[in-house]
Design a protein around this motif. Structure first.
Motif, PDB file in Angstrom:
ATOM      1  N   VAL A 200       5.191   6.270  -7.471  1.00  0.00           N
ATOM      2  CA  VAL A 200       5.319   5.602  -7.370  1.00  0.00           C
ATOM      3  C   VAL A 200       6.829   5.103  -7.967  1.00  0.00           C
ATOM      4  CG1 VAL A 200       4.438   2.344  -7.347  1.00  0.00           C
ATOM      5  CG2 VAL A 200       3.003   4.741  -7.531  1.00  0.00           C
ATOM      6  N   ILE A 205       8.368  -4.237  -8.826  1.00  0.00           N
ATOM      7  CA  ILE A 205       6.265  -3.685  -9.148  1.00  0.00           C
ATOM      8  C   ILE A 205       5.569  -5.087  -8.856  1.00  0.00           C
ATOM      9  CG2 ILE A 205       5.352  -4.039 -11.684  1.00  0.00           C
ATOM     10  CD1 ILE A 205       8.090  -3.894 -12.834  1.00  0.00           C
ATOM     11  N   SER A 206       5.011  -4.511  -8.088  1.00  0.00           N
ATOM     12  CA  SER A 206       3.700  -4.985  -7.099  1.00  0.00           C
ATOM     13  C   SER A 206       2.321  -5.609  -8.295  1.00  0.00           C
ATOM     14  CB  SER A 206       3.844  -4.980  -5.385  1.00  0.00           C
ATOM     15  OG  SER A 206       3.608  -3.919  -5.388  1.00  0.00           O
ATOM     16  N   SER A 208       0.120  -3.789  -6.114  1.00  0.00           N
ATOM     17  CA  SER A 208      -0.144  -2.352  -5.298  1.00  0.00           C
ATOM     18  C   SER A 208       0.313  -1.509  -6.391  1.00  0.00           C
ATOM     19  CB  SER A 208      -0.145  -2.482  -3.725  1.00  0.00           C
ATOM     20  OG  SER A 208       1.552  -2.836  -4.223  1.00  0.00           O
ATOM     21  N   LYS A 209       1.553  -1.594  -6.378  1.00  0.00           N
ATOM     22  CA  LYS A 209       1.972  -0.203  -7.834  1.00  0.00           C
ATOM     23  C   LYS A 209       1.894  -0.275  -8.788  1.00  0.00           C
ATOM     24  CE  LYS A 209       6.569  -0.311  -4.644  1.00  0.00           C
ATOM     25  NZ  LYS A 209       8.105  -0.762  -4.905  1.00  0.00           N
ATOM     26  N   VAL A 213       0.172   3.571 -10.548  1.00  0.00           N
ATOM     27  CA  VAL A 213      -0.240   4.559 -10.906  1.00  0.00           C
ATOM     28  C   VAL A 213      -1.026   4.301 -12.135  1.00  0.00           C
ATOM     29  CG1 VAL A 213       1.557   3.847 -13.249  1.00  0.00           C
ATOM     30  CG2 VAL A 213       2.071   3.771 -10.550  1.00  0.00           C
TER      31      VAL A 213
END
Length: 378
Positions: A200, A205-206, A208-209, A213
């Protein structure tokens, strides 16, 4: 087993364990054995051992996955999700509160005096479980030899999964192939492993990310909390640069001294990175694979007993898991029993565990915390 238990009793038990389950996976499994096998008799000790052995062969937090197995056995697939969720929930809440303190004030409340006494009390709980599970797992001389070899290779630095798989393969060879079984097969059993979900990017930095991760980490994580440190360091510090090494160590420390699974570290990190919703995303990501793995694994475990080859594998894995618990107990003792005060708490707890029938682990934890608080400043 007939799955006729109520979801309410499953929820109450595992929420209680989530509140008091200090000491890591070996201690958590010890507490579960006491509650589920000795006290409530939801399953036989042999089946509990089979679940412990099989759980060591899939990714994810072993003790959390054991709560899911126990919930499944008592109340079906709904019980699986209720047990796992109730066990995880207290750790997540405690960790999130501490994360808020950490982010707002740069420090956390002082809990060391209580942990000073909880840790030696937890050693007694683990020893009690090792004794009971060991008696059931040690069926013959060959299994005793496999167990001793597992302990030996563990002290030599071989990781838990490799040691247990080695024990299982030895059991297959010894009790299956060497006895020339012709009809039993192991084709129905394969260790489950979700392949790497890909990297990723860390440009933004969302949530969803964060979720993906931690989903990847939860899907491929074998071993103890010390292995978790390596995974998180590689992903979050070296690769994505979301945390400094000091921030990661602080997060790991939080996960170690809050009750419940050490993977609640993910909650702390998620809060550090993206606040409340980051904590939710990271927590969901790291625990979700375990629910999936247990849902797939649980129904096939009884089938393993139908084949001598598979039965030999499972019996050897069981004694290997007990051996690993013994090795873990010894290493924990070296770290925890540093002075006469911790030795005193440990010996008192061991005497109560062995001398008082059906003593609840909760009282040992609370008593250890109180004694630790009183003795800490002496």
């Amino acid at each position: 087993m007939d799955k006729k238990g109520s979801l309410g009793e499953v929820a109450r038990l595992f929420f209680k364990l989530g509140l008091i389950a200090f000491g890591g996976p070996a201690a958590h499994i010890a507490m579960m054995e006491e509650e589920v096998v000795s006290k409530r008799q939801w399953m036989s000790r042999q089946h509990f051992l089979d679940l412990v052995g099989a759980t060591n062969l899939i990714p994810g937090p072993n003790s959390t996955e054991m709560t899911m197995h126990c919930g499944y056995e008592r109340a079906g697939w709904k019980g699986l999700f209720v047990a796992g969720g109730c066990f995880i929930f207290p750790a997540v809440v405690f960790t999130a509160v501490l994360a808020w303190f950490y982010v707002e004030y740069g420090k956390i409340p002082a809990v060391e005096p209580f942990l000073y006494g909880i840790k030696p009390a937890v050693l007694a709980i683990i020893l009690g479980a090792v004794y009971k599970l060991g008696k059931k797992a040690l069926k013959n001389l060959q299994l005793g030899i496999i167990g001793l070899l597992t302990i030996a290779v563990s002290f030599l630095g071989v990781n838990e999964v490799t040691a247990i798989l080695g024990a299982g393969l030895s059991g297959m060879l010894w009790f299956g192939w060497l006895q020339r079984e012709k009809d039993g097969k192991l084709s129905s059993f394969l260790p489950l492993l979700l392949l790497n979900a890909g990297s990723v990017a860390a440009k933004t930095i969302s949530n969803s990310k964060l979720f993906f991760v931690f989903l990847k980490i939860g899907a491929v994580l074998f071993g103890s909390g010390y292995v978790l440190v390596a995974y998180l360091d590689g992903e979050l510090v070296e690769k994505l640069e979301w945390l400094t090494k000091q921030e990661l160590l602080d997060a790991i420390a939080i996960g170690q001294f809050t009750p419940g699974p050490v993977l609640s570290t993910a909650t702390f990190i998620g809060y550090q990175v993206n606040g409340f919703w980051g904590a939710i995303a990271a927590t969901a990501g790291i625990f979700l694979p375990s629910f999936f793995f247990v849902l797939l694994l649980n129904p096939i475990i009884p089938k393993l007993r139908q084949s001598r080859l598979a039965r030999g594998f499972l019996d050897a894995v069981n004694i290997g898991a007990v051996g690993i618990m013994m090795a873990v107990t010894f290493r924990l003792g070296q770290e925890i029993l540093m002075d006469w005060k911790t030795w005193s708490i440990a010996l008192i707890s061991i005497a109560i565990t062995l001398g008082v029938k059906k003593v609840n682990a909760m009282w040992l934890v609370l008593g250890g915390a109180l004694l630790g608080y009183l003795l800490y400043h002496i």
